[in-house]
Design a protein around this motif. Structure first.
Motif, mmCIF file in Angstrom:
data_model
loop_
_atom_site.group_PDB
_atom_site.id
_atom_site.type_symbol
_atom_site.label_atom_id
_atom_site.label_comp_id
_atom_site.label_asym_id
_atom_site.label_seq_id
_atom_site.Cartn_x
_atom_site.Cartn_y
_atom_site.Cartn_z
ATOM 1 N N ALA A 136 0.835 -1.199 0.000
ATOM 2 C CA ALA A 136 0.000 0.000 0.000
ATOM 3 C C ALA A 136 0.863 1.239 0.000
ATOM 4 C CB ALA A 136 -0.923 0.003 1.224
ATOM 5 N N SER A 179 -3.535 -1.487 3.773
ATOM 6 C CA SER A 179 -3.964 -0.211 3.228
ATOM 7 C C SER A 179 -3.479 0.919 4.130
ATOM 8 C CB SER A 179 -5.493 -0.178 3.105
ATOM 9 O OG SER A 179 -5.932 1.050 2.547
ATOM 10 N N SER A 221 -9.029 -2.388 3.731
ATOM 11 C CA SER A 221 -9.035 -1.062 3.114
ATOM 12 C C SER A 221 -9.376 -0.009 4.148
ATOM 13 C CB SER A 221 -10.051 -1.018 1.962
ATOM 14 O OG SER A 221 -10.047 0.250 1.337
ATOM 15 N N ARG A 294 -7.493 4.466 -6.422
ATOM 16 C CA ARG A 294 -6.578 4.548 -5.306
ATOM 17 C C ARG A 294 -5.188 4.874 -5.832
ATOM 18 N NH1 ARG A 294 -6.715 -0.516 -2.064
ATOM 19 N NH2 ARG A 294 -8.933 -0.374 -2.482
#
Length: 310
Positions: A136, A179, A221, A294
């Motif tokens: 991430a 995340s 997430s 994202r």
């Protein structure tokens, strides 16, 4: 221990001797010396400090190569890799050709054609430091820093311009981080992990502000919504359901017909659907399931543990 050479470029720049500073920092012999005594970032810092367009171009060519020089222990090998990577650059090529005529630099490998893995011109820097897959990444709203996290639970805060990084002191030891997200005012960030916790951090002091433990399973997430900022407005005991896992069934608007498609088919539905944060997305779906945008994270490309900035 510092030496006068560490301050030479700064003094030349302060004395308005920009041309002399550029000629010094752009000499391959200076690059080799700084690389051997102060590490891969030192030559880049010298060129970046000058600030002229030509110096910035040379600085980028160095920053595209520093990640390959970090773990090389001997000076001769470092110089050899540096020459290989810069041999076809129009500024460095004549100097490297001359350096290779020095008997002390032989034997050495010399490429006949450009290297097949030469960096793309858009590449600014490759960040190294993670020891496993990068899962991430998130960039601060003003673009001055970014945060990355890997499969081992380590999270790092980076300066994308210099390549410097800070490791968050307490990571997710029982699982990787899936995340990360940054608050709109840049005063805190969140990490979501395999062990079901979310942790809020101060990116400037690297201190933990809060740990959220309402999940019963891994958190895949996390995102920060608009509105009042500050960790005191983040999900806490007052609102334990503010962050929750993705709903398995789509929420339907009153009076709307049932979604089209065969029974049990979740790929065809209409109306807002809960996001991973429990906030209605306001989107209508049809056909294939869509995912929210994202930040683009490359898990190292051909090498694990790298993040490429373009």
């Amino acid at each position: 221990m510092t030496t006068p050479l560490d301050y030479l470029i700064a003094h030349l720049t302060a004395a308005n001797c920009t041309g002399l500073a550029e000629a010094t920092a752009g000499d391959i012999r200076w690059i080799e010396h700084r690389l051997a005594h102060r590490g891969p970032n030192a030559p880049w810092r010298d060129l970046d400090r000058i600030g002229t367009p030509h110096a910035q171009t040379l600085a980028r060519s160095i920053s595209q190569t520093t990640h390959l020089l970090t773990h090389i222990s001997t000076t001769r090998l470092q110089a050899g890799v540096l020459h290989l990577r810069l041999a076809h650059h129009p500024h460095w090529q004549p100097q490297i050709t001359t350096r290779r005529t020095d008997p002390a630099a032989r034997p050495a490998l010399s490429p006949l054609w450009p290297l097949p893995d030469a960096p793309h011109p858009a590449l600014q820097r490759t960040l190294t430091g993670h020891t496993t897959e990068v899962r991430a990444t998130a960039v601060s709203p003003d673009g001055t820093w970014l945060v990355t996290a890997d499969r081992n639970g380590a999270a790092r805060i980076w300066n994308p311009h210099s390549g410097d990084c800070t490791l968050l002191p307490a990571d997710h030891r029982t699982g990787g981080v899936h995340s990360v997200a940054v608050s709109p005012d840049r005063t805190w960030l969140a990490t979501a992990s395999q062990d079901g916790t979310l942790e809020l951090w101060d990116p400037y002091t690297c201190t933990r502000l809060r740990t959220l433990t309402n999940h019963r399973a891994r958190v895949l997430s996390v995102a920060v919504g608009p509105g009042p900022t500050g960790p005191h407005c983040s999900p806490g005991p007052a609102r334990p359901d503010a962050l929750r896992r993705r709903s398995r069934e789509p929420r339907r608007r009153p009076g709307r017909a049932s979604p089209a498609g065969p029974p049990g088919d979740r790929h065809h539905h209409h109306g807002p659907r809960d996001s991973a944060e429990g906030v209605p997305t306001g989107r209508h779906y049809s056909g294939r399931r869509q995912s929210p945008a994202r930040p683009h994270c490359l898990p190292g490309g051909p090498v694990q543990g790298q993040v490429r900035l373009e």
